[in-house]
Design an enzyme around this catalytic site. Structure first.
Site, short mmCIF file in Angstrom:
data_model
loop_
_atom_site.label_atom_id
_atom_site.label_comp_id
_atom_site.label_asym_id
_atom_site.label_seq_id
_atom_site.Cartn_x
_atom_site.Cartn_y
_atom_site.Cartn_z
N HIS A 37 0.84 -1.21 0.00
CA HIS A 37 0.00 0.00 0.00
C HIS A 37 0.88 1.26 0.00
O HIS A 37 0.57 2.24 -0.67
CB HIS A 37 -0.89 0.03 1.24
CG HIS A 37 -1.84 -1.12 1.36
ND1 HIS A 37 -1.70 -2.10 2.30
CD2 HIS A 37 -2.95 -1.44 0.65
CE1 HIS A 37 -2.67 -2.97 2.18
NE2 HIS A 37 -3.45 -2.61 1.17
N GLY A 147 -2.75 -2.13 -6.93
CA GLY A 147 -1.59 -3.01 -7.03
C GLY A 147 -1.79 -4.08 -8.10
O GLY A 147 -2.89 -4.58 -8.30
N LYS A 149 -0.75 -6.97 -7.81
CA LYS A 149 -0.95 -8.27 -7.16
C LYS A 149 -2.39 -8.74 -7.39
O LYS A 149 -2.64 -9.90 -7.60
CB LYS A 149 -0.64 -8.20 -5.68
CG LYS A 149 -0.82 -9.56 -5.02
CD LYS A 149 -0.21 -9.57 -3.66
CE LYS A 149 -1.02 -10.21 -2.60
NZ LYS A 149 -2.40 -9.95 -2.46
#
Ligand code: PAF
Length: 282
Positions: A37, A147, A149
């Site tokens: 983050h 992100g 991810k």
């Protein structure tokens, strides 16, 4: 750095910034912030005059048997991290602030959400699209940061912004990993010491997949076979999926003849973890 809990307070603050001609970045999060983050906040701080971080565990994106209640929360820690990385405002609403009584409008997507995580989490992306579009309407940022991810989420958000003509630039930021390779995730805190060790099979399989792509392997079945066998060798790991999909459609492909995403979800004990790589980043 301020923390506010109401939509009205966010709007008043953003309006005051806009009156000064300032640009605004938004980093949507569910809190329990980590270096992943932090990298999104850093990017927003670099690109914009002001950064808003939303910190809201969104009930709508959790299925009935998922970890909504146990999802980790620590707003004091989050506030310190946001401040240290140059964030200006945290929006930390209660669920009732976001979903008033009688709430009944949803943003749903019929493509991209039927594969990968969408198969085992059927309500997830409807919840994500709904809350993210609400956040976009509340903050009206110039840019928003997500992100890589959550690669499928990033693709879904980009598609939503395009479909619904939202005038917001979506920025995807690289996966941040622990020193030993494990992708940073708030859910890593669920892992026991033994599970934490076992969880390294995800990144090990990702790195092996990247190595094969780098060496010129284009047969997806061959790449996936090696990745799966690495994961299957770990007794605490249970594969939800390991797939290679077309980046644009999220549909599985057999040959690496276009930009692709290799993505996995693996249970380590009861904890479901995700990881991935884009062939274009290899
Ligand atoms: O990626 C997350 O943390 C969440 O899905 C998001 C984008 C903040 C929406 O709740």
């Amino acid at each position: 750095m301020k923390i506010v809990k109401t939509i009205e307070e966010v709007r008043a603050q953003v309006k005051a910034w806009r009156a000064q001609g300032l640009t605004v970045g938004l980093v949507p999060t569910m809190g329990y912030l980590h270096e992943g983050h932090a990298s999104l906040i850093d990017a927003s701080h670099r690109d914009n005059d002001r950064t808003v971080v939303s910190d809201f565990v969104n009930p709508m994106q959790f299925g009935p048997t998922e970890d909504l209640e146990s999802y980790p929360r620590d707003i004091e820690h989050d506030a310190r991290l946001v401040e240290a990385h140059g964030g200006d405002l945290i929006f930390h609403p209660e669920p009732e602030e976001m979903y008033h009584e009688g709430f009944s409008s949803f943003v749903d997507m019929t493509v991209l959400t039927q594969e990968l995580c969408g198969l085992s989490r059927p309500v997830h992306f409807r919840g994500v699209c709904t809350v993210v579009s609400k956040l976009f309407h509340i903050v009206k940022p110039d840019r928003a940061y997500f992100g890589k991810k959550d690669a499928q989420q990033l693709a879904v958000i980009r598609h939503m912004v395009d479909d619904l003509n939202m005038d917001i630039e979506i920025i995807g930021c690289p996966i941040i990993r622990e020193e030993d390779g494990l992708a940073k995730s708030s859910r890593n805190t669920y892992l026991s010491a033994q599970e934490r060790q076992a969880a390294l099979v995800l990144s090990r399989a990702i790195f092996r997949g990247m190595e094969l792509v780098r060496a010129g392997e284009t047969d997806c079945a061959a790449i996936l076979k090696e990745m799966r066998s690495l994961i299957e060798a770990e007794p605490l790991a249970r594969i939800d999926y390991v797939k290679i999909v077309d980046c644009a459609t999220m549909q599985q492909i057999g040959t690496l003849d276009r930009p692709a995403l290799c993505a996995m979800a693996v249970y380590i004990g009861k904890t479901r973890l995700i990881d991935n790589f884009f062939t274009e980043d290899v």
